[in-house]
Design a protein around this motif. Sequence first.
Motif, short mmCIF file in Angstrom:
data_model
loop_
_atom_site.label_atom_id
_atom_site.label_comp_id
_atom_site.label_asym_id
_atom_site.label_seq_id
_atom_site.Cartn_x
_atom_site.Cartn_y
_atom_site.Cartn_z
N GLU A 151 0.24 -12.97 10.91
CA GLU A 151 -0.62 -13.20 9.74
C GLU A 151 -0.24 -12.26 8.59
N GLY A 153 3.20 -13.24 7.24
CA GLY A 153 3.21 -14.54 6.59
C GLY A 153 2.55 -14.55 5.22
N LYS A 154 1.61 -13.63 5.00
CA LYS A 154 0.85 -13.68 3.75
C LYS A 154 1.11 -12.52 2.80
#
Length: 84
Positions: free
Chosen positions: A29, A32-33
């Motif tokens: 997470e 990915g962000k």
Amino acid sequence: MRRFSEAWPDPSAIRQRPIGELPWGHVIEILGKLDDQGKHDWCAATDVHDPCGLSVQAHQITTHLHEREAAAPTNFSSTRDSRA
């Protein structure tokens, strides 16, 4: 795995950093962000200090909690100094 090794190129530092204590889903997470090493480290440290679920972490990243907390006014130092 390649993104992980690019984000943290020094293998000996993984255990010394909070990122090594997070579940793999949280690491994915973060990678990915976020694209900034400082933000990676801040999110990992925050999650280790105050564990939350993956959906909460995703929400915190999406709503830019790292920017809001850094900009939040605080009276901690003045309150602490006045109690001494």
